[in-house]
Structure formats: structure tokens, C-alpha cells
Design a protein around this motif. Structure first.
Motif, short mmCIF file in Angstrom:
data_model
loop_
_atom_site.label_atom_id
_atom_site.label_comp_id
_atom_site.label_asym_id
_atom_site.label_seq_id
_atom_site.Cartn_x
_atom_site.Cartn_y
_atom_site.Cartn_z
N THR A 33 0.81 -1.18 0.00
CA THR A 33 0.00 0.12 0.09
C THR A 33 0.96 1.27 0.11
N MET A 34 0.15 2.40 -0.64
CA MET A 34 0.88 3.64 -0.62
C MET A 34 0.09 4.73 -0.28
N SER A 35 0.58 5.75 0.44
CA SER A 35 -0.26 6.77 0.96
C SER A 35 -0.37 7.96 -0.15
N LEU A 36 0.42 7.85 -1.37
CA LEU A 36 0.11 8.68 -2.45
C LEU A 36 0.01 7.98 -3.71
N PRO A 37 -0.45 8.53 -4.71
CA PRO A 37 -0.23 7.78 -6.05
C PRO A 37 0.98 7.16 -6.28
N PRO A 38 1.48 6.16 -6.86
CA PRO A 38 2.85 5.71 -7.06
C PRO A 38 3.67 6.39 -7.74
N ASP A 39 3.27 7.35 -8.73
CA ASP A 39 3.95 8.10 -9.52
C ASP A 39 4.40 9.45 -8.89
N THR A 40 3.95 9.76 -7.81
CA THR A 40 4.22 10.91 -7.09
C THR A 40 5.48 10.69 -5.96
N ALA A 41 6.44 11.57 -6.01
CA ALA A 41 7.68 11.41 -4.95
C ALA A 41 6.81 11.53 -3.63
N GLY A 42 7.60 10.47 -2.75
CA GLY A 42 7.13 10.50 -1.17
C GLY A 42 6.03 9.53 -1.06
N SER A 43 5.68 8.67 -2.34
CA SER A 43 4.43 7.81 -2.01
C SER A 43 4.62 6.71 -1.38
N GLY A 44 6.01 6.22 -1.09
CA GLY A 44 6.06 5.01 -0.25
C GLY A 44 6.44 3.98 -1.31
N ARG A 45 6.39 4.15 -2.47
CA ARG A 45 6.44 2.81 -3.38
C ARG A 45 7.67 2.22 -3.42
N LEU A 46 7.55 0.87 -3.60
CA LEU A 46 8.65 -0.09 -3.49
C LEU A 46 9.38 0.18 -4.79
N VAL A 47 10.93 0.06 -4.69
CA VAL A 47 11.79 0.18 -5.83
C VAL A 47 12.88 -1.05 -5.92
#
Length: 181
Positions: A77-91
Motif C-alpha cells: 500500500t502507498m499513501s500517495l499515487p505511486p508516480d508521486t514523490a514520497g508515495s512510499g512506493r517500492l523500488v
């Protein structure tokens, strides 16, 4: 009379989520395309959870193209859309680990446990070898009583690898002092 067949599906039983009104599929962005390339999993997607206000990375178990009731496995899960900086997306490696099949993770855990057990056996063998060398040394230098105490476990023994650096320094100092006297 109607025949009802109860079907057990392990994919659904192991945490599958049936998508409904609270789940809004997101159009493919740069990050989800990156995630698919990196993991090699073509059926990854992101949905927006309207109630929770989060974006969720998922893998289709039963895509909407094959059923009236699509089922997905939530991965992150992410708090912001994944294309947004700071979303918590995994890389990178974190994304690869999250998208690995459960069987691979279990095998890695088993391998890690086996390696740890083998390491403990090796440490015990090293300690016994070191203790036996000390007993042999004591006997060749006329310290029979000390050798017997060490051999019978009446005297504590630790192999060299068990000691901290501070303990190693103390041992070295004591050995040097003994050599001088």
C-alpha cells in the motif's frame, strides 16, 4: 433439485481480494510499468481504495477479462499515487522481494535456517577442537590436573572466535605478561 458444487480455490483462500465498489483501478503510470519490467510479472496493477484513501499494488489472480468477479492479491500500500514523490512506493530489490512467489520465500527461509544450524554445529566443533588442543598442550607441559579439569568440564572453555575484541586484547596482554615472567 439443484446440484451445488463447492470448489476450493487455494488462490482465493490464501488472501485473494474480490474487487468491488470501494476499489478504483488506476490507469497505468510510469511506476507500474517499471514494476512489471523489473519483476517480469505482467499482471501487476494499482487500484485506489476509496474508503482507506490509499493506493494498492496488486497482482491479478482472476482478472476482469476472465471472470465477473475479479480477484487480486494485495502486495503493498502507498499513501500517495505511486508516480508521486514520497508515495512510499517500492523500488529495486524491495519490489522484487515483495513480488516473489511464496514458495521462493519459504525456500529461502528454510535455507537460512539450515545455514544457521550448520553454523552452530561448526562453532561447537571448533570449540571442541580448540578445547582438545588446550588439553593436549596442558598435558605436554605437565599440567595434568588442569587438563583433567578442562576435559571433564569443571573448567570453563571458550574458543577464540567466541570472545569479543576487548576480551581478545586482555587475553593477549595476559599471555605477554606470562611470557615475561
Amino acid at each position: 433439485m439443484t446440484d451445488i458444487e463447492i470448489v476450493y480455490d487455494p488462490k482465493v483462500a490464501m488472501g485473494g481480494l474480490e474487487l468491488g465498489e470501494d476499489h478504483e483501478l488506476c490507469p497505468d503510470g510510469e511506476w507500474i510499468r517499471y514494476a512489471r519490467r523489473l519483476t517480469g510479472i505482467k499482471d501487476l496493477f494499482v487500484y485506489y481504495h476509496k474508503t482507506a484513501g490509499t493506493w494498492v499494488l496488486c497482482k491479478w489472480l482472476y482478472p476482469p477479462t476472465s471472470t465477473d468477479s475479479p480477484v487480486a492479491l494485495e502486495l503493498a500500500t502507498m499513501s500517495l499515487p505511486p508516480d508521486t514523490a514520497g508515495s512510499g512506493r517500492l523500488v529495486g530489490d524491495a519490489l522484487k522481494r515483495r513480488c516473489r512467489p511464496a514458495e521462493d520465500m519459504l525456500e529461502e527461509m528454510r535455507r537460512s535456517a539450515r545455514d544457521a544450524a550448520q553454523e552452530k554445529v561448526h562453532e561447537r566443533e571448533q570449540k571442541a577442537y580448540s578445547r582438545n588442543n588446550a588439553v593436549r598442550y596442558m598435558r605436554t607441559h605437565g599440567m595434568e590436573e588442569s587438563a583433567r579439569s578442562l576435559e571433564n568440564g569443571e573448567m570453563a572453555w571458550g574458543s577464540t572466535g567466541e570472545h569479543s575484541d576487548a576480551m581478545q586484547e586482555t587475553v593477549s596482554e595476559l599471555v605477554n605478561l606470562a611470557k615475561r615472567s
